[in-house]
Design an enzyme around this catalytic site. Structure first.
Site: not given
Ligand code: SF4
Length: 457
Positions: A12, A39, A113-114, A355, A444
């Site tokens: 969002c 979004g 947003n979140g 990329d 992540c």
């Molecule tokens: S887990 Fe990855 S995508 Fe999610 S907030 Fe943290 S850095 Fe951003």
């Protein structure tokens, strides 16, 4: 071929303005258009004329949902707006935002947003206490939490925020105030700007630029600012231990012209390319960016290595709404449609393809194939971020772990699958150097979640 099909999706973008004469809706429209990349499923604007509110929202892009007639019907000096991509709550008009509720403090509109990680349990206890929900969006829980016993709206919001567990940047509007709130880690961005006598809030500074507003500052983690006719008040409403803005805002999501927490997005992407060049100085003839997403990192790499940069892959469409289809076969079907390759730039060359990130690998495998078919002698794939191996619980639709190629294969297996001569990822240290900060979320990539997920991960 559409490269965005294999990218994480921001859920969002939010925008708010207070104190513009009677054109708040048009300014919100322009702000939302500048946030469209955050979004593309639905959008909406709620305006206030200081006495009452009016909302218009629908499924679709900002420019297809709003027209002159609709904007002319939205009279008011304050407005909030929202663009949405859903993962929590389905893609249904009832989940489009802003959400509104008639409360003990008067009408309240909210755009979020979140991702609220404890939304289910909060919803259950609110439902048991007699609250009735109109949507399945986690954001509606926040409105109902605000509508509980408290001595003032500020206290009600503060009490509500202290029950939330998750990531949120919020714009909240009453008939006499605009309120901006950022979660305790600042996972999602939110900034404050000024346009004449009006104040505005936006997910990204680019939205402020789009209406010629002046950027004032980012909202701090855990901060609530209340803007009304008497000025701005700031309150630290949630305790915070550290700032941890999402690294993917810099890597991919945010508009390159935006600056988040004092770091310019375009520059950080350029530095990611420079760091890649420092870590992997490959001998090659030409650097080619994956259209849009790899461009700034490719510029950084090419300039550091003094190699020519060629836009040999050309994108043919700007927005393709079919990305919202979740099924993999459709993603792959769409991927074959929107990229054109220029063989004369590639033939007999040693190519470095750059990329920003590699999520499922569905786009990269096709791009490498296209470049080889165009006559490249070698194809080296460089990724301007570390390996994405873990899901996001903070409002980004990355993919399930089973779909993340780096969670399933070693780097060498991925290289083989993609049919690249070499494959390299930017290191976490290189990424942190590129954003000139240690205070970003990398969960992540490294599983160090600032807020622990409440399910096994
Ligand atoms: S887990 Fe990855 S995508 Fe999610 S907030 Fe943290 S850095 Fe951003």
């Amino acid at each position: 071929m559409n490269c965005e099909h294999d990218k994480p999706k921001e859920e969002c973008g939010v925008f708010g303005i207070l104190g513009s004469e009677d054109n708040a809706a048009r300014l919100a429209f322009s702000g939302l258009r500048a946030l469209q990349h955050r979004g593309q499923e639905s959008c909406g604007i709620t305006i206030s004329n200081k006495i009452s509110m009016k909302t218009y929202k629908a499924l679709g892009l900002v420019t297809s949902v709003f027209n002159d007639g609709i904007l002319d019907s939205l009279h008011g000096s304050s407005a909030i707006g929202h663009v949405r991509y859903s993962t929590t709550g389905s893609n249904h008009i009832k989940n489009a935002q802003p959400l509104t509720l008639s409360t003990q403090f008067g009408e309240i509109a909210l755009a979020h947003n979140g991702n609220i990680m404890n939304a289910q349990e909060l919803r259950l206890s609110l439902t048991r206490a007699g609250h009735r929900f109109e949507s399945t969006a986690d954001s509606e829980v926040i409105l109902h939490l605000i509508n509980q016993q408290a001595s003032s709206l500020e206290n009600a919001i503060s009490n509500a925020l202290n029950k939330l567990y998750g990531a949120y940047s919020l714009v909240v509007m009453t008939n006499n105030a605009l309120i901006g709130i950022r979660d305790p880690f600042g996972l999602r961005p939110l900034c404050l700007g000024r346009l004449g006598k009006a104040y505005c809030l936006a997910s990204e500074s680019f939205a402020l630029q789009s209406i010629n507003a002046t950027f004032i500052r980012d909202i701090a983690p855990g901060e609530m600012i209340i803007i009304n006719e008497t000025g701005i008040q700031s309150h630290q409403v949630v305790n915070t231990s550290k700032t941890c803005c999402c690294a993917f805002e810099y890597i991919y999501f945010a508009h390159p012209a935006s600056t988040i927490d004092s770091i310019n997005v375009e520059k950080s992407r350029f530095w990611m390319g420079q760091e890649l060049a420092r870590e992997y100085p490959i001998d090659a003839d030409v650097v080619i960016p994956v259209p849009r997403s790899g461009r700034h990192a490719a510029l950084g790499y090419a300039s550091a290595r003094r190699l020519p940069l060629e836009e040999a892959l050309l994108k043919t469409t700007q927005y393709d709404r079919s990305f919202i289809q979740p099924a993999q076969p459709l993603r792959e079907l769409v991927v074959t449609k929107t990229i054109k390759v220029q063989p004369e730039v590639i033939r007999s060359k040693r190519v470095i393809l750059i990329d920003d990130s590699l999520v499922r690998g569905t786009t990269a495998v096709k791009l490498v194939k296209l470049i080889r078919e165009a006559g490249a002698r070698e194809v080296h794939l460089l990724i301007a971020s570390p390996r994405v191996q873990f899901p996001c619980y903070y409002g980004i639709d990355i993919a399930e772990k089973a779909e993340l190629i780096a969670a399933q294969m070693s780097v060498d297996k991925i290289r083989e699958y993609l049919n690249a001569d070499t494959l390299y990822y930017l290191s976490q240290a290189g990424l942190l150097r590129s954003v000139f900060s240690q205070d970003v979320c990398l969960a992540c990539f490294n599983k160090r979640y600032p807020l622990k997920p409440r399910i096994p991960y």
